[in-house]
Design a protein around this motif. Structure first.
Motif, PDB file in Angstrom:
ATOM      1  N   ASP A  59       1.535   8.568 -41.513  1.00 37.53           N
ATOM      2  CA  ASP A  59       1.826   7.683 -42.640  1.00 37.53           C
ATOM      3  C   ASP A  59       1.311   6.266 -42.398  1.00 37.53           C
ATOM      4  N   GLU A  60       1.022   5.929 -41.143  1.00 35.53           N
ATOM      5  CA  GLU A  60       0.669   4.550 -40.803  1.00 35.53           C
ATOM      6  C   GLU A  60      -0.754   4.367 -40.292  1.00 35.53           C
ATOM      7  N   TYR A  61      -1.385   5.439 -39.839  1.00 34.46           N
ATOM      8  CA  TYR A  61      -2.744   5.294 -39.323  1.00 34.46           C
ATOM      9  C   TYR A  61      -3.449   6.641 -39.261  1.00 34.46           C
ATOM     10  N   GLU A  62      -4.769   6.589 -39.068  1.00 32.81           N
ATOM     11  CA  GLU A  62      -5.580   7.770 -38.805  1.00 32.81           C
ATOM     12  C   GLU A  62      -6.103   7.705 -37.375  1.00 32.81           C
ATOM     13  N   VAL A  63      -6.443   8.858 -36.836  1.00 34.54           N
ATOM     14  CA  VAL A  63      -7.181   8.926 -35.579  1.00 34.54           C
ATOM     15  C   VAL A  63      -8.523   9.574 -35.890  1.00 34.54           C
ATOM     16  N   ARG A  64      -9.610   8.876 -35.547  1.00 31.26           N
ATOM     17  CA  ARG A  64     -10.954   9.377 -35.808  1.00 31.26           C
ATOM     18  C   ARG A  64     -11.757   9.438 -34.521  1.00 31.26           C
ATOM     19  N   HIS A  65     -12.747  10.330 -34.528  1.00 31.16           N
ATOM     20  CA  HIS A  65     -13.718  10.388 -33.424  1.00 31.16           C
ATOM     21  C   HIS A  65     -15.081   9.995 -33.966  1.00 31.16           C
ATOM     22  N   TYR A  66     -15.734   9.070 -33.257  1.00 37.30           N
ATOM     23  CA  TYR A  66     -17.084   8.634 -33.609  1.00 37.30           C
ATOM     24  C   TYR A  66     -18.037   8.980 -32.478  1.00 37.30           C
ATOM     25  N   SER A  67     -19.216   9.462 -32.846  1.00 31.75           N
ATOM     26  CA  SER A  67     -20.261   9.723 -31.859  1.00 31.75           C
ATOM     27  C   SER A  67     -20.956   8.420 -31.480  1.00 31.75           C
ATOM     28  N   ALA A  68     -21.694   8.448 -30.370  1.00 30.33           N
ATOM     29  CA  ALA A  68     -22.393   7.256 -29.892  1.00 30.33           C
ATOM     30  C   ALA A  68     -23.439   6.796 -30.910  1.00 30.33           C
ATOM     31  N   THR A  69     -23.514   5.477 -31.115  1.00 29.59           N
ATOM     32  CA  THR A  69     -24.451   4.901 -32.076  1.00 29.59           C
ATOM     33  C   THR A  69     -24.985   3.574 -31.549  1.00 29.59           C
ATOM     34  N   ARG A  70     -26.096   3.123 -32.130  1.00 30.74           N
ATOM     35  CA  ARG A  70     -26.689   1.836 -31.759  1.00 30.74           C
ATOM     36  C   ARG A  70     -26.573   0.862 -32.928  1.00 30.74           C
ATOM     37  N   TRP A  71     -26.259  -0.393 -32.582  1.00 32.05           N
ATOM     38  CA  TRP A  71     -26.032  -1.446 -33.566  1.00 32.05           C
ATOM     39  C   TRP A  71     -26.863  -2.668 -33.191  1.00 32.05           C
ATOM     40  N   VAL A  72     -27.105  -3.534 -34.173  1.00 32.19           N
ATOM     41  CA  VAL A  72     -27.676  -4.850 -33.897  1.00 32.19           C
ATOM     42  C   VAL A  72     -26.545  -5.854 -34.072  1.00 32.19           C
ATOM     43  N   SER A  73     -26.397  -6.758 -33.091  1.00 36.32           N
ATOM     44  CA  SER A  73     -25.213  -7.609 -33.027  1.00 36.32           C
ATOM     45  C   SER A  73     -25.582  -9.064 -32.797  1.00 36.32           C
ATOM     46  N   THR A  74     -24.624  -9.938 -33.094  1.00 35.49           N
ATOM     47  CA  THR A  74     -24.750 -11.359 -32.786  1.00 35.49           C
ATOM     48  C   THR A  74     -23.355 -11.955 -32.646  1.00 35.49           C
ATOM     49  N   ASP A  75     -23.249 -13.009 -31.851  1.00 33.73           N
ATOM     50  CA  ASP A  75     -21.961 -13.659 -31.605  1.00 33.73           C
ATOM     51  C   ASP A  75     -21.893 -14.983 -32.356  1.00 33.73           C
ATOM     52  N   ALA A  76     -20.692 -15.321 -32.806  1.00 36.41           N
ATOM     53  CA  ALA A  76     -20.483 -16.598 -33.488  1.00 36.41           C
ATOM     54  C   ALA A  76     -19.174 -17.202 -33.008  1.00 36.41           C
ATOM     55  N   GLU A  77     -19.212 -18.492 -32.714  1.00 38.09           N
ATOM     56  CA  GLU A  77     -18.012 -19.200 -32.284  1.00 38.09           C
ATOM     57  C   GLU A  77     -17.415 -19.914 -33.484  1.00 38.09           C
TER      58      GLU A  77
END
Length: 212
Positions: free
Chosen positions: A34-52
């Motif tokens: 009732d409060e959450y799901e549990v999911r499984h994700y396979s390995a994937t590649r992303w493009v990322s950046t950090d911001a302060e």
């Protein structure tokens, strides 16, 4: 229950909350309470950046612009490609008063560029590999603002603690599926990474055997 048939899948084949992108990340639904799901994700590649920034919304906006320029051709190959879904923002759990936090925003690379993505021209962008993982998920509507994201992260963590579930406490993910132009039926999520075996709780929705 296998919800999608490949690593990335056309939006027409999957859930209504991923209606604006041609390709969306697939997952296996392990269980739902009732409060959450549990999911499984396979390995994937992303493009990322950090911001302060002091607030999630400000940091996400700064980072989003950099990544959007990348998919709009700001890469060494000059390649343009469409947005995928979802967009992830890694949010640190411990934020000190009067100090900015580091937010990491990530775009999922399309299936055509998972193996060999175009090289960014902006040195603030980098590629990150998301491992094979299980996640606890809480969904909510409206806009993904700092206060709403923190609220739902708090509600999810409280539910997981009540269920005696083990999860990564150092950060959570604020997850968005919609463009800023979409006003109604928006879908957002909060993710915590599962540690150990996932806990579904005593009251959870059983999944039909062999269902796809």
């Amino acid at each position: 229950v296998r919800y999608f048939t490949s690593l990335l899948t056309p939006a027409t084949l999957h859930s209504s909350f991923c209606s604006e992108s041609r390709e969306c990340l697939q997952f296996d639904l392990i269980c739902r309470t009732d409060e959450y799901e549990v999911r499984h994700y396979s390995a994937t590649r992303w493009v990322s950046t950090d911001a302060e920034a002091y607030f999630l919304g400000v940091g996400a906006a700064m980072a989003f612009r950099r990544l959007y320029h990348y998919i709009s051709g700001a890469n060494e190959e000059g390649v343009r490609f469409e947005m995928t879904a979802p967009v992830l923002v890694e949010v640190p759990e411990e934020v000190r008063m009067w100090e900015p936090a580091i937010y990491t925003l990530s775009f999922l690379l399309p299936s055509a560029y998972q193996e060999r993505p175009p090289t960014p021209t902006n040195d603030k962008l980098y590629f990150s590999d998301m491992p094979d993982m299980d996640v606890y998920v809480r969904s909510y509507g409206g806009w993904m603002l700092s206060i709403t994201s923190r609220l739902h992260a708090h509600l999810l963590s409280r539910a997981l603690l009540r269920a005696h579930a083990h999860f990564n406490h150092t950060h959570h993910y604020a997850v968005g599926y919609d463009s800023p132009l979409k006003l109604l039926n928006r879908h957002n999520e909060v993710w915590y990474l599962v540690e150990g075996d996932p806990v579904c709780g005593q009251e959870h929705t059983p999944l039909p055997t062999g269902a796809h």
